[in-house]
Design an enzyme around this catalytic site. Structure first.
Site, PDB file in Angstrom:
ATOM      1  N   HIS A 134       1.116  -1.416   0.500  1.00  0.00           N
ATOM      2  CA  HIS A 134      -0.162  -0.139  -0.147  1.00  0.00           C
ATOM      3  C   HIS A 134       0.923   1.515   0.395  1.00  0.00           C
ATOM      4  CE1 HIS A 134      -3.580  -3.177   2.214  1.00  0.00           C
ATOM      5  NE2 HIS A 134      -3.171  -3.535   0.932  1.00  0.00           N
TER       6      HIS A 134
ATOM      7  N   HIS B 288      -9.216  -2.196  -5.031  1.00  0.00           N
ATOM      8  CA  HIS B 288      -7.589  -2.139  -4.072  1.00  0.00           C
ATOM      9  C   HIS B 288      -6.798  -2.985  -5.346  1.00  0.00           C
ATOM     10  CE1 HIS B 288      -5.953  -2.782  -0.460  1.00  0.00           C
ATOM     11  NE2 HIS B 288      -6.172  -3.621  -0.645  1.00  0.00           N
TER      12      HIS B 288
ATOM     13  N   ASP C 223      -3.612  -2.964  -5.309  1.00  0.00           N
ATOM     14  CA  ASP C 223      -1.628  -3.974  -4.445  1.00  0.00           C
ATOM     15  C   ASP C 223      -0.725  -4.018  -5.997  1.00  0.00           C
ATOM     16  OD1 ASP C 223      -3.180  -4.475  -2.277  1.00  0.00           O
ATOM     17  OD2 ASP C 223      -4.090  -6.206  -2.229  1.00  0.00           O
TER      18      ASP C 223
ATOM     19  N   HIS D 148      -0.243 -11.077  -4.954  1.00  0.00           N
ATOM     20  CA  HIS D 148       0.855 -10.797  -4.157  1.00  0.00           C
ATOM     21  C   HIS D 148       2.315 -12.034  -5.234  1.00  0.00           C
ATOM     22  CE1 HIS D 148      -0.651  -7.343  -1.971  1.00  0.00           C
ATOM     23  NE2 HIS D 148      -1.581  -8.765  -1.331  1.00  0.00           N
TER      24      HIS D 148
END
Length: 305
Positions: free
Chosen positions: A78, A235, A239, A262
């Site tokens: 973030h 979101h 990311d 991720h």
């Protein structure tokens, strides 16, 4: 902007770590051109410095973690998204713990503080990573591809087998205004059953309705509801901006992701960087900045607008 930028002044944050549950203080400091983003674990003696780069990623479970030796900093995505989104190329990040504070679960608090601190422009040109050939990584039904494009763009297809989430799709054609206005405030999210399971295993100890959107059997349980109708996919794009910034350069290319996270984001960056035939690094002159694909890039006719 073709020149590298740093902060005009310091900016300090203090908050709870999402996974450790500990209070952590973080200070952003201006840095010289060419420094990049460098984290400093100032709670250790001696302090350990870790460059925010894909080569230093040591864990991608639940968040992105960078490390050097026995020292690490997790949940950097973030903050990295906020720095990239605000046009910050160089900064020192002093942190007194192993995890970036989660704040409200989005990048908005970081963006607000960076904006207040201001921006200082250097006289050194930025290096842009311009994608020349497609690169794809796949993990089961998850896929991430980056292809040549005239702009930096992220298109994300998110799919969950839950009535409150289901499928969501959105694209970000990157600009500072679009990132800050439409994506920075989108919060991290999780499913109630998974959150309870993680806490029982010593994870997500700092998670609460104050810093995450929590989804129960019947939908979102946060009293205030969602900030955006499609906050979840926004979101995921936030990311991605943070994870992809670990190339160490501004990007020009189109990322197309399906059910990515991720781990796959990191694999995409790693695969791209180890294939120099698939990209070129360019320092734009003012004359060339508006026509990057005239510089050593093949025919334009097949490129996306």
């Amino acid at each position: 902007m073709i020149f590298q930028q740093t902060l005009g002044n310091k900016a300090t944050f203090s908050g709870i770590g999402l996974h450790t549950g500990k209070t952590i203080t973080l200070t952003l400091r201006p840095a010289e051109a060419g420094t990049g983003i460098v984290f400093h674990r100032v709670d250790l003696a001696p302090a350990v410095s870790i460059e925010a780069h894909a080569s230093n990623v040591v864990n991608t479970r639940l968040s992105t973690t960078i490390g050097r030796g026995d020292a690490s900093v997790s949940t950097i995505e973030h903050l990295m998204a906020a720095l990239y989104g605000c046009g910050i190329d160089n900064a020192h990040v002093d942190i007194d713990g192993p995890e970036v504070p989660i704040m409200d679960g989005s990048a908005a608090p970081f963006v607000a503080a960076i904006t207040k601190a201001g921006v200082k422009v250097s006289g050194k040109a930025r290096k842009y990573l311009v994608v020349k050939k497609p690169v794809t990584v796949v993990d089961g039904d998850k896929k991430a591809t980056i292809i040549p494009s005239r702009h930096y763009k992220i298109s994300f297809d998110m799919q969950f087998a839950h009535p409150a989430v289901k499928s969501q799709f959105r694209s970000l054609e990157f600009s500072q205004e679009s990132f800050i206005g439409d994506f920075a405030a989108a919060r991290t999210f999780g499913f109630l059953a998974e959150v309870e399971m993680m806490k029982s295993h010593g994870l997500a100890l700092g998670g609460s309705l104050e810093n995450a959107v929590v989804i129960g059997d019947n939908g979102v349980i946060n009293p205030e509801g969602l900030r955006f109708q499609d906050e979840f996919v926004r979101h995921k794009i936030l990311d991605s901006v943070g994870d992809l910034s670990l190339t160490g350069h501004r990007l020009i290319g189109h990322v197309k992701a399906t059910k990515s996270g991720h781990d796959l984001n990191h694999k995409l960056v790693t695969e791209l960087l180890k294939r120099p035939d698939c990209y070129t690094l360019i320092e734009f002159t003012p004359q060339a900045f508006n026509a990057p694909f005239n510089i050593g890039i093949p025919e334009l006719s097949w490129l996306e607008a």
